[in-house]
Design a protein around this motif. Structure first.
Motif, PDB file in Angstrom:
ATOM      1  N   GLY A  91       0.818  -1.213   0.000  1.00 29.88           N
ATOM      2  CA  GLY A  91       0.000   0.000   0.000  1.00 29.88           C
ATOM      3  C   GLY A  91       0.848   1.259   0.000  1.00 29.88           C
ATOM      4  O   GLY A  91       0.544   2.229  -0.716  1.00 29.88           O
ATOM      5  N   ASN A  92       1.924   1.260   0.776  1.00 28.94           N
ATOM      6  CA  ASN A  92       2.826   2.406   0.799  1.00 28.94           C
ATOM      7  C   ASN A  92       3.489   2.626  -0.556  1.00 28.94           C
ATOM      8  O   ASN A  92       3.618   3.761  -1.030  1.00 28.94           O
ATOM      9  CB  ASN A  92       3.905   2.211   1.870  1.00 28.94           C
ATOM     10  N   ILE A  93       3.935   1.525  -1.174  1.00 28.70           N
ATOM     11  CA  ILE A  93       4.627   1.634  -2.461  1.00 28.70           C
ATOM     12  C   ILE A  93       3.671   2.071  -3.567  1.00 28.70           C
ATOM     13  O   ILE A  93       4.022   2.912  -4.410  1.00 28.70           O
ATOM     14  CB  ILE A  93       5.296   0.287  -2.815  1.00 28.70           C
ATOM     15  N   LEU A  94       2.462   1.529  -3.577  1.00 32.09           N
ATOM     16  CA  LEU A  94       1.494   1.922  -4.609  1.00 32.09           C
ATOM     17  C   LEU A  94       1.221   3.414  -4.583  1.00 32.09           C
ATOM     18  O   LEU A  94       1.050   4.059  -5.627  1.00 32.09           O
ATOM     19  CB  LEU A  94       0.182   1.149  -4.416  1.00 32.09           C
ATOM     20  N   GLY A  95       1.178   3.989  -3.385  1.00 29.76           N
ATOM     21  CA  GLY A  95       0.901   5.413  -3.254  1.00 29.76           C
ATOM     22  C   GLY A  95       1.976   6.304  -3.830  1.00 29.76           C
ATOM     23  O   GLY A  95       1.764   7.519  -3.986  1.00 29.76           O
ATOM     24  N   LEU A  96       3.146   5.743  -4.169  1.00 36.02           N
ATOM     25  CA  LEU A  96       4.239   6.538  -4.721  1.00 36.02           C
ATOM     26  C   LEU A  96       4.128   6.710  -6.233  1.00 36.02           C
ATOM     27  O   LEU A  96       4.862   7.512  -6.810  1.00 36.02           O
ATOM     28  CB  LEU A  96       5.585   5.878  -4.381  1.00 36.02           C
ATOM     29  N   PHE A  97       3.237   5.973  -6.858  1.00 41.13           N
ATOM     30  CA  PHE A  97       3.113   6.044  -8.310  1.00 41.13           C
ATOM     31  C   PHE A  97       2.047   7.058  -8.719  1.00 41.13           C
ATOM     32  O   PHE A  97       1.045   7.231  -8.007  1.00 41.13           O
ATOM     33  CB  PHE A  97       2.772   4.662  -8.878  1.00 41.13           C
ATOM     34  N   PRO A  98       2.255   7.734  -9.846  1.00 41.42           N
ATOM     35  CA  PRO A  98       1.281   8.729 -10.317  1.00 41.42           C
ATOM     36  C   PRO A  98      -0.099   8.116 -10.524  1.00 41.42           C
ATOM     37  O   PRO A  98      -0.212   6.970 -10.982  1.00 41.42           O
ATOM     38  CB  PRO A  98       1.882   9.215 -11.652  1.00 41.42           C
ATOM     39  N   TYR A  99      -1.123   8.878 -10.170  1.00 39.39           N
ATOM     40  CA  TYR A  99      -2.525   8.517 -10.326  1.00 39.39           C
ATOM     41  C   TYR A  99      -2.966   7.383  -9.389  1.00 39.39           C
ATOM     42  O   TYR A  99      -4.068   6.876  -9.503  1.00 39.39           O
ATOM     43  CB  TYR A  99      -2.855   8.139 -11.786  1.00 39.39           C
ATOM     44  N   PHE A 100      -2.107   6.989  -8.488  1.00 39.08           N
ATOM     45  CA  PHE A 100      -2.485   6.012  -7.471  1.00 39.08           C
ATOM     46  C   PHE A 100      -2.746   6.738  -6.157  1.00 39.08           C
ATOM     47  O   PHE A 100      -2.314   7.870  -5.970  1.00 39.08           O
ATOM     48  CB  PHE A 100      -1.385   4.954  -7.285  1.00 39.08           C
ATOM     49  N   PHE A 101      -3.434   6.071  -5.269  1.00 37.81           N
ATOM     50  CA  PHE A 101      -3.850   6.691  -4.006  1.00 37.81           C
ATOM     51  C   PHE A 101      -3.179   5.983  -2.839  1.00 37.81           C
ATOM     52  O   PHE A 101      -3.195   4.746  -2.755  1.00 37.81           O
ATOM     53  CB  PHE A 101      -5.376   6.608  -3.867  1.00 37.81           C
ATOM     54  N   ALA A 102      -2.596   6.757  -1.942  1.00 38.74           N
ATOM     55  CA  ALA A 102      -1.931   6.192  -0.764  1.00 38.74           C
ATOM     56  C   ALA A 102      -2.952   6.031   0.360  1.00 38.74           C
ATOM     57  O   ALA A 102      -3.206   6.970   1.112  1.00 38.74           O
ATOM     58  CB  ALA A 102      -0.782   7.096  -0.329  1.00 38.74           C
ATOM     59  N   PHE A 103      -3.521   4.846   0.481  1.00 37.61           N
ATOM     60  CA  PHE A 103      -4.571   4.664   1.497  1.00 37.61           C
ATOM     61  C   PHE A 103      -4.001   4.688   2.911  1.00 37.61           C
ATOM     62  O   PHE A 103      -4.726   4.946   3.871  1.00 37.61           O
ATOM     63  CB  PHE A 103      -5.360   3.372   1.251  1.00 37.61           C
ATOM     64  N   THR A 104      -2.697   4.464   3.065  1.00 33.53           N
ATOM     65  CA  THR A 104      -2.088   4.548   4.396  1.00 33.53           C
ATOM     66  C   THR A 104      -1.872   5.988   4.838  1.00 33.53           C
ATOM     67  O   THR A 104      -1.381   6.228   5.943  1.00 33.53           O
ATOM     68  CB  THR A 104      -0.742   3.799   4.424  1.00 33.53           C
ATOM     69  N   SER A 105      -2.225   6.938   3.994  1.00 35.50           N
ATOM     70  CA  SER A 105      -2.156   8.349   4.382  1.00 35.50           C
ATOM     71  C   SER A 105      -3.454   8.820   5.035  1.00 35.50           C
ATOM     72  O   SER A 105      -3.586   9.998   5.360  1.00 35.50           O
ATOM     73  CB  SER A 105      -1.848   9.229   3.163  1.00 35.50           C
ATOM     74  N   HIS A 106      -4.410   7.925   5.225  1.00 31.22           N
ATOM     75  CA  HIS A 106      -5.675   8.260   5.863  1.00 31.22           C
ATOM     76  C   HIS A 106      -5.726   7.642   7.252  1.00 31.22           C
ATOM     77  O   HIS A 106      -5.560   6.425   7.411  1.00 31.22           O
ATOM     78  CB  HIS A 106      -6.863   7.775   5.018  1.00 31.22           C
ATOM     79  N   ILE A 107      -5.952   8.471   8.240  1.00 28.09           N
ATOM     80  CA  ILE A 107      -5.955   8.028   9.633  1.00 28.09           C
ATOM     81  C   ILE A 107      -7.054   7.004   9.891  1.00 28.09           C
ATOM     82  O   ILE A 107      -6.918   6.156  10.789  1.00 28.09           O
ATOM     83  CB  ILE A 107      -6.102   9.244  10.580  1.00 28.09           C
ATOM     84  N   ALA A 108      -8.126   7.037   9.105  1.00 30.32           N
ATOM     85  CA  ALA A 108      -9.200   6.060   9.288  1.00 30.32           C
ATOM     86  C   ALA A 108      -8.701   4.649   8.987  1.00 30.32           C
ATOM     87  O   ALA A 108      -9.084   3.686   9.671  1.00 30.32           O
ATOM     88  CB  ALA A 108     -10.385   6.399   8.392  1.00 30.32           C
TER      89      ALA A 108
END
Length: 251
Positions: A100-117
Motif C-alpha cells: 500500500g505504501n509503495i502503490l501510493g508513490l506512483f502517479p494517479y495512485f492513491f496512498a490509502f495509508t495516508s488516511h488516519i481512518a
C-alpha cells in the motif's frame, strides 16, 4: 497561501469514487479500490512466486523466500516460539502495508495509508488482538500487566494509571506514526513539484534552470519515500510483535 499560489498539496488525499457508477452506488472509494488492489497484488505475487517451488529459486521465488524469512525471524526474535501462531497475521499485515505504501508513490495512485481512518482501523485491530491474547493466556491475571513486579506498594496508585494510559495510547501512536510519515512525504513531494511548475511558468528560461534544485530534491525524496515505505511497514509489524510479546510474556 499554498492554494492561491497554485500548490494544493492536500488535494491528493481527497476521497473519490472508485469503479465508476457501480462504486458510487455502493460507496466504494478510491481508497477501497487501492486496498483491494494491494490485497490482489500481495496474493498474486506469492501465488506466482511459490508456484514452482524450485530448488534453485528464481528472482520472484527468492524475493518471496527472503520476505518470508525476514518476517519469520522478526516474529521469533521478538515474541519467541509462541509467535509462530501469529506469523501469518503479522506477515500479511507487513506485506499489505508495504504494498500500500509503495502503490501510493506512483502517479494517479492513491496512498490509502495516508488516511488516519485506515491506519486507525489497523491499529485498533492489533490492539484488540493483543489484549485478547493477554486475557487468553493469563485470564484475569493479565491485569497484573499494569502493576510491574518489584514496584513499591506506595508507588502503585501513581504507576497503575500511568500504565493504563500508556496501554490505551498504543493504537493512537501506532496509527498516527504510519499516517503522519506517509502524509508528510507526499505533501513534500507535491510542494517541490509545485515549486518546479511555478518557477518554469513564472521565470521562463531562468525558471527552468532554477527548477533543477526542487527537481533534485524531489528525486532524492522519491528514493527516501521508498525507504520510508519499507520502514513504516516494518515499524508497524515490529510494534505488533512487541505488543503480542507483552501480552504473552507480561513484560
Amino acid at each position: 497561501m499554498a492554494q492561491e499560489s497554485g500548490i494544493n498539496a492536500l488535494g491528493q488525499f481527497q476521497l473519490t469514487t472508485g469503479f465508476g457508477a457501480f462504486g458510487k452506488a455502493i460507496e466504494f472509494t478510491n481508497s477501497n479500490q487501492m486496498m483491494l488492489l494491494a490485497a490482489v497484488i500481495v496474493t498474486s505475487l506469492f501465488v506466482i512466486a511459490l508456484r514452482q517451488r524450485a530448488l534453485v529459486p528464481g528472482r520472484m521465488q527468492g524475493l518471496a523466500e527472503i520476505s518470508y524469512e525476514f518476517v519469520h525471524n522478526m516474529v521469533l526474535d521478538t515474541i519467541g516460539e509462541e509467535g509462530k501462531r501469529f506469523f501469518p497475521f503479522i506477515f500479511t499485515l507487513f506485506a499489505f502495508i508495504l504494498i500500500g505504501n509503495i502503490l501510493g508513490l506512483f502517479p494517479y495512485f492513491f496512498a490509502f495509508t495516508s488516511h488516519i481512518a485506515i491506519t486507525g482501523a489497523l491499529a485498533l485491530f492489533v490492539f484488540a488482538l493483543s489484549t485478547l491474547v493477554g486475557f487468553w493466556y493469563h485470564g484475569i491475571g493479565f491485569l497484573k500487566f499494569f502493576s510491574p513486579p518489584g514496584v513499591p506498594g506506595w508507588l502503585l496508585p501513581l504507576l497503575i494509571p500511568i500504565e493504563i494510559v500508556s496501554f490505551l495510547s498504543r493504537p493512537i501512536s501506532l496509527s498516527v506514526r504510519l499516517f503522519a510519515n506517509i502524509t508528510a512525504g507526499h505533501v513534500m513531494w507535491e510542494v517541490f513539484a509545485g515549486f518546479m511548475l511555478m518557477l518554469v511558468s513564472g521565470l521562463g528560461a531562468v525558471g527552468v534552470v532554477a527548477a533543477i534544485i526542487p527537481l533534485g530534491l524531489n528525486i532524492a525524496l522519491t528514493a527516501l519515500e521508498f525507504l520510508v515505505a519499507f520502514l513504516q511497514a516494518y515499524v508497524f509489524a515490529i510494534l505488533t510483535c512487541l505488543y503480542l510479546h507483552d501480552a504473552i510474556h507480561m513484560h
